[in-house]
Motif scaffolding. Sequence first.
Motif, mmCIF file in Angstrom:
data_model
loop_
_atom_site.group_PDB
_atom_site.id
_atom_site.type_symbol
_atom_site.label_atom_id
_atom_site.label_comp_id
_atom_site.label_asym_id
_atom_site.label_seq_id
_atom_site.Cartn_x
_atom_site.Cartn_y
_atom_site.Cartn_z
ATOM 1 N N ASN A 104 -0.484 -12.887 -6.278
ATOM 2 C CA ASN A 104 0.594 -13.425 -7.120
ATOM 3 C C ASN A 104 1.049 -12.344 -8.091
ATOM 4 N N PRO A 105 2.234 -12.523 -8.703
ATOM 5 C CA PRO A 105 2.664 -11.527 -9.698
ATOM 6 C C PRO A 105 1.600 -11.372 -10.782
ATOM 7 N N GLY A 106 1.286 -10.139 -11.105
ATOM 8 C CA GLY A 106 0.360 -9.878 -12.208
ATOM 9 C C GLY A 106 -1.093 -10.202 -11.926
ATOM 10 N N GLU A 107 -1.421 -10.557 -10.685
ATOM 11 C CA GLU A 107 -2.786 -11.035 -10.426
ATOM 12 C C GLU A 107 -3.842 -9.938 -10.565
ATOM 13 N N PHE A 108 -3.470 -8.687 -10.263
ATOM 14 C CA PHE A 108 -4.427 -7.595 -10.459
ATOM 15 C C PHE A 108 -4.763 -7.461 -11.950
ATOM 16 N N SER A 109 -3.720 -7.488 -12.778
ATOM 17 C CA SER A 109 -3.941 -7.373 -14.222
ATOM 18 C C SER A 109 -4.692 -8.590 -14.749
ATOM 19 N N GLU A 110 -4.375 -9.755 -14.186
ATOM 20 C CA GLU A 110 -5.051 -10.975 -14.627
ATOM 21 C C GLU A 110 -6.550 -10.863 -14.350
#
Length: 437
Positions: A104-110
């Motif tokens: 999902n968008p931003g999932e790595f950062s999350e």
Amino acid sequence: METIAAVATAPGRGGIGIVRLSGAKALEIALLITQRDSVDNRFAHYAKFTDRHDRVIDDGLVIGFTGPQSFTGEDCVELQGHGGPVVIGLLLQRCLELGARHANPGEFSERAFLNGRIDLIQAEAIADLIAADSTTAARQAQASISGVFSTSINQIMRDITGLRVFVEAALDFPEEEIDFISEGNVDQQVDLILEHLARLIRQAKEGAILQGGATLVLAGKPNVGKSSLLNALSGEDIAIVTDIAGTTRDVLKQTVVICGVPFELIDTAGLRTSNDPVEIEGVRRAEAAISQADILLEVIDDSSKDVSNSALTSGIKVVNKIDLTDRTPGPIDGGKAVAVSVHTGEGIDALKQLILETLGITEQTENRFSARERHLRALREGHTSLAEAVQRFLATRAGELLAEDLKKTHDILGAITGKLTSDDLLGEIFSSFCIGK
Ligand SMILES: Nc1nc2c(ncn2[C@@H]2O[C@H](COP(=O)(O)OP(=O)(O)OP(=O)(O)O)[C@@H](O)[C@H]2O)c(=O)[nH]1
Ligand SMILES: [Mg+2]
């Protein structure tokens, strides 16, 4: 946690395209695609990337990052191939076939946040760095990523923790509570924290403005020189300028950078009553723009005999056309007015200065960091809550109330770095990220 995969490079064609993986199966998937036995940690191996029929999709580099010393804290892999949408799409497809899920968008950062690799401020700053459209915004975002903002807020959190420990301890020994009240200097300690918070609010406000930019609306009567000022501030001949009152009918927007700060500059139709339906609509739109302004620049024609020259009441007054009246350029009465001539350029620098001052932006560039409205709101709320806490304590001398109030302030500030944040808020923050970040 499922293993996630996404194209990390921007859509379109480029020299290199990267598929990124994170999760327990990341390395296994990379080994199957590259048909290798192993991938060394943080080492770039040249490899062929293959599909399920062992056909070569592409060749490039595979780099593994073993968790927890990776961006997400999990095992991560980068497959770096050629940057064409089809080839990189095939590579991603292969990762999904082998058991990864599309991120999902931003999932790595999350995941980096959830695994304690970065705090929420830093995660948001990554998105802000990617979105930065000025060097100032990029530098500030980098400062937040490297922890400038987090360090300040963590120090304040520690000070509040110290105070809470002190108050809670005093409550456990009621016979000594009198001493604690008179000797603990609780109010002085709170005052010091309030001071630090106030400074951080000022910095965060500046950071938020420099990050997001501010809206500057040019308004005033017809023919006073609004469009001329838009052209002067943007350094481009964008708006039509004539000596006919009522030249501008529409709302015109232009992004300009004033002393490194991005602004959205909005030129509007001159405000007057009219029977012309086009002009009536123009004035209606001008009024709508005025109500949205962060800063209103009310332009006034100094040479005009019209005594009711000033149509509005708030914002910065720009007294224009002083080349016709011989008024001295620059600030007027040290207040929120400045005398300029768009034709000669006199007073324009003073106007720029006043705009920055009005926004609370200082010349000082060190200690700048990126911040968001969300942070600013929480800081202000924390300040109010703490100020009220000390007031209540001084009035009631009730240690229990103080303990509760301090906890409340702590919780409010904790949401900034994400120590105490609801799932809803996290969802909202990370969903605005790019896919693959
Ligand atoms: N002498 C002098 N004339 C100016 C100055 N600034 C603008 N003007 C002239 O004033 C006239 C009106 O300028 P505009 O910029 O079109 O004014 P405006 O406020 O956008 O007018 P509307 O769009 O009709 O509301 C033009 O003839 C400009 O050349 C100035 O500093 N000095
Ligand atoms: Mg105009």
